[in-house]
Design a protein around this motif. Structure first.
Motif, mmCIF file in Angstrom:
data_model
loop_
_atom_site.group_PDB
_atom_site.id
_atom_site.type_symbol
_atom_site.label_atom_id
_atom_site.label_comp_id
_atom_site.label_asym_id
_atom_site.label_seq_id
_atom_site.Cartn_x
_atom_site.Cartn_y
_atom_site.Cartn_z
ATOM 1 N N MET A 73 0.914 -1.212 -0.052
ATOM 2 C CA MET A 73 0.047 -0.028 -0.144
ATOM 3 C C MET A 73 0.966 1.002 -0.064
ATOM 4 N N ASN A 74 0.480 2.254 -0.762
ATOM 5 C CA ASN A 74 1.109 3.562 -0.859
ATOM 6 C C ASN A 74 0.222 4.863 -0.213
ATOM 7 N N VAL A 75 0.925 5.940 0.053
ATOM 8 C CA VAL A 75 0.141 6.891 0.425
ATOM 9 C C VAL A 75 0.816 8.389 -0.271
ATOM 10 N N LEU A 76 -0.239 8.964 -0.369
ATOM 11 C CA LEU A 76 0.008 10.528 -0.952
ATOM 12 C C LEU A 76 -0.080 11.411 0.287
ATOM 13 N N PHE A 77 0.930 12.179 0.668
ATOM 14 C CA PHE A 77 1.013 13.376 1.648
ATOM 15 C C PHE A 77 1.670 14.596 1.230
ATOM 16 N N GLU A 78 1.301 15.558 1.893
ATOM 17 C CA GLU A 78 1.775 16.933 1.777
ATOM 18 C C GLU A 78 3.018 17.267 2.768
ATOM 19 N N GLU A 79 4.355 17.789 2.363
ATOM 20 C CA GLU A 79 5.240 18.199 3.083
ATOM 21 C C GLU A 79 5.879 19.419 2.524
ATOM 22 N N ASP A 80 6.115 20.437 3.220
ATOM 23 C CA ASP A 80 6.794 21.442 2.924
ATOM 24 C C ASP A 80 6.042 22.328 1.861
ATOM 25 N N GLY A 81 4.663 22.151 1.760
ATOM 26 C CA GLY A 81 4.140 22.704 0.339
ATOM 27 C C GLY A 81 4.215 22.057 -0.677
ATOM 28 N N SER A 82 4.606 20.846 -0.695
ATOM 29 C CA SER A 82 4.624 20.072 -1.836
ATOM 30 C C SER A 82 4.033 18.688 -1.776
ATOM 31 N N PHE A 83 3.455 18.009 -2.753
ATOM 32 C CA PHE A 83 3.162 16.702 -2.596
ATOM 33 C C PHE A 83 4.176 15.640 -2.757
ATOM 34 N N LYS A 84 4.081 14.560 -1.802
ATOM 35 C CA LYS A 84 5.010 13.637 -1.983
ATOM 36 C C LYS A 84 4.416 12.237 -1.871
ATOM 37 N N THR A 85 4.921 11.159 -2.448
ATOM 38 C CA THR A 85 4.356 9.760 -2.048
ATOM 39 C C THR A 85 5.484 8.914 -1.592
#
Length: 641
Positions: free
Chosen positions: A1-13
């Motif tokens: 399973m993977n996740v999408l999250f926000e960090e320091d104003g940008s999206f990361k996976t």
């Protein structure tokens, strides 16, 4: 399973390694393992891979129309996944949800963020204002880009001439013109002055340096307001002797002149006559306001900015063939040149001649004074007698009036000639200081300034004095010794057409001689403020003059096409050229070359913008003979008029 999250104003996976309900241990696409709060996860997905999600989402985002998205969503707050279902008409895939999220996030004008993954459409009136602002910024950026491109191509943008001085000397970073200039500077690697000079904004580098000074000290321009010259006083007695002045060829503000009359009992009456504009210019009058603001005449090679309007100078200068108001100091001199007495008078003095250095020095010099007979030229007898008196005065002070080995340099600019660096052909002439004329003028000025300073001090009237103690020169409204000149007090009084402090002192002298109340009483704050302002301004003017003399030395090198030239080592790697008084650093100077040695310097680059000389050491030269050497001494104040 993977996740999408926000960090320091940008999206990361990332890929989930451990799921602990409230927190996750994940591994990013770069292999970095991080601990992530479950509340920060925007989306969980099984496919595509964590590394491919955002790339595939970007493809869908490119086809989405922001205006359409804004039109179709409701007025209430919403989550991106819910809106994705409405937009696509089915349960969205991870790629589709991510595409909507990215699009909403990238459109802050249309969609306002309300939390993690939640948005609300902008109200119509706010959206309209925001869009108008964005369009304005876009147009401004286009304007900045256009001006930058023009500057880079050597063309001056049409917007620049009206605000050129501000761009050069006090740029406003909120202005589009400043942003364009800074962008051109960054991209080209050239300074703003160089770009503007290349684009034709400046006629020459001289205009750059003069403009900087005028911008700071004459922001309203150098022209005088419309002022009438004060009428000349008509009730003054006429002096019994005619006077003559001694000045450089370029002097127009002739402040001082001299007279010599034999005494019946032997000896002479020496008259030191100082122009008296203080009789017409009164404290607080409009002309005083102008002089108080300028405080001094500004000198520079090829030009000057006078303290007083030309009409006033013309009315009060001690011009040849004129009878002008003067404050005169009469010195009764015995046959042995001792002083028998002094008296000061307010009068009119007829000036019979304005002698000029270039005419007199060839016939009145050290050689002619040693000859059996004086040359057959006007005023030779008077000049010799005054010089002999000056020699006695100098001996009595125990201080030389000028460093006998110091070289002076006179700058002459012919503005009618065009050169590779713009208008102005520069001629720099050397003149050894301490000539008989120098001594004559200097000693009589010292005598006048110290005598009148003493007169005001004994009368209990404040004046503006030059004081030197422990090598430090300062100004004061209280009398004090000037150690460098060897006098008990020294009040500048001999140049009232050119220096405001001299005009102030003249007002005090006139009041004392007339028995009137002086304009400045003891403890006068007004006089102290005038002194303080003059001191700061006069120093700035002198610094500007030195800077412009340095500039013209560099112009002379380029004009003459000098490739190599002799120089003298002052200390360490600081040198001064022999032909012109340019001081510069020579980093290639060998360690074994000592102070006072002569070297030959190769001229690599003359920079008229940064006012720098870059050179290289070529060879060590033989020392000059004593007669040739202009020794560098510690320069004292020069009391010339």
């Amino acid at each position: 399973m993977n996740v999408l999250f926000e960090e320091d104003g940008s999206f990361k996976t990332a890929t989930i390694l451990t799921d602990n309900d409230s927190s996750l241990q994940v591994e990013t696409a770069t292999g970095k393992r991080v601990k992530l709060k479950a509340a920060n996860v925007l989306l969980r997905f099984a496919s595509p891979s964590a590394a491919d999600l955002l790339a595939q989402a970007d493809v869908l985002t490119a086809d989405m129309d922001t205006e359409f998205l804004w039109e179709m969503c409701g007025d209430d707050e919403f989550a991106f996944a819910e809106f994705a279902a409405d937009y696509f008409g089915h349960t969205p895939s991870a790629v589709e949800s991510s595409a909507v999220l990215v699009k909403l996030f990238a459109s802050p004008i249309h969609f306002h963020r309300k939390g993690k993954g939640r948005f609300r459409k902008a109200p119509p009136e706010i959206l309209a204002a925001a869009l108008a602002g964005a369009e304005k910024k876009r147009l401004q950026q286009e304007q900045v880009e256009r001006m930058k491109t023009e500057l880079m191509a050597g063309t001056l943008p049409a917007e620049f001439p009206a605000m050129l001085q501000a761009l050069l000397y006090k740029p406003d970073r909120n202005r589009l013109e400043t942003k364009a200039l800074e962008a051109a500077v960054d991209e080209s690697g050239q300074s703003a002055p160089r770009l503007l000079l290349k684009a034709g904004a400046l006629k020459s580098s001289h205009e750059l340096h003069l403009g900087r000074f005028l911008f700071e000290y004459f922001p309203e321009g150098t022209a005088f307001p419309a002022l009438a010259a004060p009428p000349l006083p008509e009730d003054l007695p006429l002096a019994r002797a005619s006077a003559f002045s001694i000045d450089d060829a370029t002097t127009t503000e002739i402040d001082d002149a001299f007279s010599l009359v034999p005494r019946a009992e032997g000896g002479w009456t020496v008259g030191i006559h100082i122009a008296a504009p203080g009789l017409g210019i009164r404290p607080g009058c409009p002309i005083d306001a102008v002089a108080r603001k300028r405080l001094s005449t500004v000198y520079m090679p090829g030009n000057k900015i006078t303290m007083l309007p030309d009409e006033v100078v013309s009315a009060y200068t001690l011009g040849e063939g004129q009878a002008r108001p003067a404050l005169s100091l009469y010195v009764e001199v015995n046959r042995d040149f001792s002083i028998a007495g002094m008296a000061s008078r307010i009068e009119r003095v007829h000036v019979s001649a304005n002698l000029r250095h270039h005419d007199i020095e060839p016939v009145f010099n050290e050689d002619s004074l040693q000859a059996e007979a004086l040359p057959d030229a006007p005023y030779m007898t008077e000049l010799k007698t005054l010089w002999e008196f000056a020699t006695v005065l100098e001996a009595g002070r125990g201080k030389p009036s000028a460093n006998q080995n110091q070289m002076d340099f006179n700058y002459y600019v012919d503005w009618s000639q065009e050169t590779q660096d713009g208008p102005g052909f520069i001629t720099i002439e050397q003149r050894k200081r301490g000539s008989p004329l120098d001594k004559l003028v200097a000693e009589l000025m010292i005598l006048a300034n110290s005598s009148w300073g003493k007169l005001l001090h004994e009368a209990g009237l404040p004046a503006i004095y030059r004081i030197q103690a422990g090598g430090r020169v300062r100004m004061s409204t209280a009398a004090g010794p000037h150690e460098g000149l060897g006098v008990d007090n020294y009040a500048w009084s001999s140049s009232p057409l050119r220096r405001y402090v001299d005009l102030c002192n003249q007002w005090q002298l006139i009041a004392h001689l007339r028995g009137e109340a002086a304009p400045f009483a003891p403890g006068s704050a007004e006089l102290a403020h005038a002194m303080s302002d003059f001191d700061a301004t006069y120093s700035a003017y002198n610094e500007f003059q030195r800077g412009m003399e340095r500039y013209w030395c560099l112009r002379w090198l380029r004009q003459a096409g000098v490739k190599e030239t002799p120089a003298k080592v002052l200390r360490e790697n600081i040198l001064r050229l022999e032909e012109v008084p340019l001081v510069f650093k020579l980093h290639s100077l060998p360690a074994g070359v000592n102070a006072h040695e002569r070297v030959q310097v190769g001229v690599d680059k003359v920079d008229l913008i940064d006012v720098e000389l870059r050179g290289k050491y070529l060879a060590t030269l033989a020392p000059l003979t004593t007669a040739e050497d202009g020794t560098d001494g510690e320069e004292e104040e020069t009391p010339l008029a």
